[in-house]
Design an enzyme around this catalytic site. Structure first.
Site, mmCIF file in Angstrom:
data_model
loop_
_atom_site.group_PDB
_atom_site.id
_atom_site.type_symbol
_atom_site.label_atom_id
_atom_site.label_comp_id
_atom_site.label_asym_id
_atom_site.label_seq_id
_atom_site.Cartn_x
_atom_site.Cartn_y
_atom_site.Cartn_z
ATOM 1 N N ASP A 138 43.988 40.179 53.158
ATOM 2 C CA ASP A 138 42.795 39.325 53.001
ATOM 3 C C ASP A 138 42.863 38.484 51.725
ATOM 4 O OD1 ASP A 138 42.318 41.173 51.033
ATOM 5 O OD2 ASP A 138 40.319 41.754 51.746
ATOM 6 N N ASP A 155 43.510 45.266 46.052
ATOM 7 C CA ASP A 155 42.638 46.370 46.439
ATOM 8 C C ASP A 155 43.202 47.708 45.954
ATOM 9 O OD1 ASP A 155 44.735 46.819 48.379
ATOM 10 O OD2 ASP A 155 43.793 45.243 49.599
ATOM 11 N N ASN A 212 46.080 44.448 52.591
ATOM 12 C CA ASN A 212 45.651 44.220 53.976
ATOM 13 C C ASN A 212 45.569 42.742 54.361
ATOM 14 O OD1 ASN A 212 43.484 43.526 52.457
ATOM 15 N ND2 ASN A 212 41.983 44.714 53.599
ATOM 16 N N ASP A 228 47.541 43.032 46.971
ATOM 17 C CA ASP A 228 46.758 43.080 48.209
ATOM 18 C C ASP A 228 47.521 43.932 49.216
ATOM 19 O OD1 ASP A 228 45.055 42.576 50.309
ATOM 20 O OD2 ASP A 228 45.937 40.606 50.767
ATOM 21 N N ASP A 275 35.470 51.097 34.422
ATOM 22 C CA ASP A 275 34.746 50.094 33.659
ATOM 23 C C ASP A 275 33.258 50.225 33.971
ATOM 24 O OD1 ASP A 275 33.991 47.666 32.383
ATOM 25 O OD2 ASP A 275 35.959 46.810 32.840
ATOM 26 N N GLU A 288 33.416 47.795 24.553
ATOM 27 C CA GLU A 288 33.694 46.389 24.291
ATOM 28 C C GLU A 288 32.770 46.003 23.141
ATOM 29 O OE1 GLU A 288 33.900 42.073 26.560
ATOM 30 O OE2 GLU A 288 32.267 43.433 26.997
ATOM 31 N N ASP A 314 31.209 48.067 29.063
ATOM 32 C CA ASP A 314 30.993 46.623 28.997
ATOM 33 C C ASP A 314 29.890 46.267 27.990
ATOM 34 O OD1 ASP A 314 31.713 44.076 30.303
ATOM 35 O OD2 ASP A 314 29.635 44.041 30.968
ATOM 36 N N HIS A 330 41.212 40.388 30.719
ATOM 37 C CA HIS A 330 40.697 39.526 31.784
ATOM 38 C C HIS A 330 39.740 38.450 31.293
ATOM 39 C CE1 HIS A 330 37.654 42.428 30.917
ATOM 40 N NE2 HIS A 330 36.782 41.739 31.621
ATOM 41 N N ASP A 331 39.352 38.491 30.031
ATOM 42 C CA ASP A 331 38.417 37.504 29.493
ATOM 43 C C ASP A 331 39.091 36.446 28.629
ATOM 44 O OD1 ASP A 331 36.117 38.603 30.632
ATOM 45 O OD2 ASP A 331 35.858 40.020 28.988
HETATM 46 C C1 GLC Z 1 32.204 41.498 29.504
HETATM 47 C C2 GLC Z 1 33.280 41.446 30.547
HETATM 48 C C3 GLC Z 1 33.265 40.106 31.189
HETATM 49 C C4 GLC Z 1 31.926 39.937 31.864
HETATM 50 C C5 GLC Z 1 30.767 40.170 30.889
HETATM 51 C C6 GLC Z 1 29.489 40.388 31.615
HETATM 52 O O1 GLC Z 1 32.409 40.607 28.485
HETATM 53 O O2 GLC Z 1 34.524 41.774 29.989
HETATM 54 O O3 GLC Z 1 34.314 39.921 32.094
HETATM 55 O O4 GLC Z 1 31.817 38.651 32.405
HETATM 56 O O5 GLC Z 1 30.965 41.315 30.100
HETATM 57 O O6 GLC Z 1 29.480 41.636 32.262
HETATM 58 CA CA CA Z 2 42.887 43.273 50.202
#
Ligand code: GLC
Ligand code: CA
Length: 559
Positions: free
Chosen positions: A29, A33, A27, A25, A102, A259, A204, A332-333
């Protein structure tokens, strides 16, 4: 090296994935970012990675943290402005870093102007941008499909008396790829960003773009575990991707990584085979499914190394046929790499290093998820209110609906929730781990006092510096990218050992995925000397045998 492998930058590059909301971060919040990333570019460069994949940064109301886009040509307010983006890209280029954005082409946000128009009337010019269907005779939804983030994939809209399709949340309506205008809109968006100078896209849920227009009902066995198969690989998918290639990829020096939930190794070449002219690479989910209940993502289950290796062998085989792979152990999943595949307690250091050795010695493009380079771990949250992910809340509803007990559900989250990997990067042991001066949007892992970047920076033995040495080794040794791959102990339950060969050179990578010392016996060990290892004093072969300490990993090569 196999004759068939054609060299390319996107095969040689090392990718670093950043979840911008949680990186830095700038700023106060509490939300990471673009400026935060700009301020950390020297750090990223110092890792020896060459490409950055940013999770979605487009304008979004953040129902699913950016995977619900309301404007594909603008930057999310939380993350900054287009000017920040331009500065970020320039800063990356100045350092020789490439950028993948992405792309979320399967669905938009319900707040996108296309959907706002689409829902107004049946004859609105944007109506066909989405899938609208009348109710069945009994008033029920057009199919019985279960959504990833909601009970049904269909939401009834009063205004026109029809349902719209959303494979994900009700705020993520699926775009209608049957409509050529929709496809053109997405290609134009891609060109908009490529013209700015980015290097490609992560795409995605790529296999979901084409739908089965017969709209068949699912049988009960298909629910949950088989969702991926049911929605993936639709009838016109390859036609669409070929068109995307013609319209976009063929015009740029760029790359793409799809993906790929629901794509088997047998199908993979249909997507990434060069002659197919579709996409460049994809990432599959087979190993990601090994440690969770196939019918309910929240329930962990034991995984076996033998199965893991077998999956890799099947995927590696596509390289001989002109394909190329990606290697990743988390994103991230999914939960944190070291908590899942390693031992994040007693052997956190050793096992995190071992996993990096694995990622950086595969015949595949490695993807490293931010934070893994310092061995960040899963959280230990026992309170549902600490979680922020819509998948968790929907999962709990479905769990309770099926008669499950809430406490049991919550007890599984520290093993399987996506939020394990979404906590802020641990820069230092200072306030809020150096992530923000404000209140972080999601909790920081309590272990930041001893797991942080600052404390590892000057420690030669740290995971961070091990990682840097590994990226360097890969960059300097083509054998690690293009050399042939052979698993020499596929049925060993604890050791993963494979050779990489190029011309006369043979390298052997041997890794002990267990808490107990164990030995490998192999003719490949003869006349090998140590290149690198994750223990201060590395094991060296004694004739045909190699004794490895818990989570010990070594690279050997012929003399
Ligand atoms: C993909 C992304 C995931 C998202 C899903 C819907 O699996 O990696 O984070 O929630 O698609 O867009
Ligand atoms: Ca921020």
């Amino acid at each position: 090296m196999s004759q068939s492998i054609e060299k390319a930058w996107w095969k040689e590059t090392i990718v670093y994935q950043i979840y911008p909301r949680s990186f830095q971060d700038s700023n106060g919040d509490g939300i990471g970012d673009l400026r935060g990333i700009i301020n950390r570019l020297d750090y990223i460069k110092s890792l020896g990675v060459e490409t950055i994949w940013l999770n979605p940064i487009f304008k979004s109301p953040n129902d699913d943290n950016g995977y619900d886009v309301s404007d594909y040509r603008d930057i999310m307010d939380d993350f900054g402005t287009m000017q920040d983006f331009d500065e970020l890209l320039a800063g990356m280029k100045a350092r020789g870093l490439r950028l993948l954005l992405d792309l979320v082409p399967n669905h938009s946000s319900d707040e996108h102007k296309w959907f706002q128009e689409s829902r107004k009337s049946k004859d609105n010019p944007y109506r066909d941008y989405y899938y609208w269907k009348p109710p069945r005779e009994d008033g029920s939804a057009p199919t019985n499909w279960v959504s990833y983030f909601a009970p049904s994939t269909w939401e009834y809209d009063d205004k026109t008396g029809e349902y719209y399709l959303h494979l994900f949340s009700v705020k993520q309506p699926d775009l209608n790829w049957e409509n050529p205008t929709v496809r053109r809109e997405i290609y134009d968006v891609m060109k908009f960003w490529l013209d700015k100078g980015i290097d490609g896209f992560r795409i995605d849920v790529l296999p979901f773009l084409s739908k089965n227009l017969n709209w068949p009902d699912q049988t009960p066995e298909n629910f949950d575990g088989n969702l991926g198969h049911f929605y993936a690989n639709g009838p016109r998918l390859h036609e669409f991707l070929h068109e995307m290639h013609e319209e976009v990829f063929s015009k740029y020096d760029c790359t793409s990584v799809g993906e790929g939930p629901g794509i088997s190794p047998e199908q993979a070449l249909l997507y990434i085979g060069k002659d197919r002219e579709e996409i460049h690479t994809l990432y599959h989910f087979e190993h990601m499914d090994l440690d969770r209940d196939p019918f309910n993502w929240v329930k962990p289950k034991k995984w076996s190394l033998v199965e893991f290796k077998a999956i890799n062998a099947r995927w590696d085989a596509i390289v001989e046929k002109g394909g190329w792979n990606t290697a990743f152990l988390g994103n991230h999943d999914f939960p944190r790499m070291v908590s899942r595949w390693g031992n994040d307690k007693q052997y956190r250091n050793e096992s995190a290093k071992l996993l990096h050795m694995y990622l950086l010695t595969q015949r595949a493009t490695p993807y490293i998820y931010f934070g893994d380079e310092i061995g960040m771990t899963n959280v230990d949250w026992q309170d549902i209110n600490q979680y922020d992910d819509l998948q968790v809340f929907d999962g709990l509803n479905k769990w309770k609906e099926a008669g499950g007990d809430e406490a049991e559900f919550v007890s599984y989250l520290p093993f399987t929730s996506r939020d394990n990997a979404r906590t802020p990067f641990q820069w230092s042991k200072g306030e809020n781990a150096g992530f923000t001066d404000g209140k972080p949007w999601i909790g920081i892992n309590e272990n930041y006092s001893y797991i942080n970047k600052e404390s590892q920076e000057d420690d030669e033995q740290s995971i961070l510096n091990f990682f840097r040495k590994m990226t360097r080794l890969r960059r300097e040794n083509e054998i690690l990218v293009y050399g042939d791959y052979q698993d020499i102990a596929p049925s060993d339950p604890a050791i993963y050992a494979y050779t990489r060969t190029l011309g006369k050179e043979e390298w052997l990578i041997a890794m002990n995925f267990s808490d107990l010392a164990t030995s490998l016996g192999s003719g490949h060990l003869e006349n090998k000397k140590l290149v690198f290892g994750n223990y201060p004093e590395s094991a060296t072969p004694d004739g045909n045998a190699l004794r490895l300490q818990p989570w010990e990993a070594v690279i050997l090569k012929n003399e």
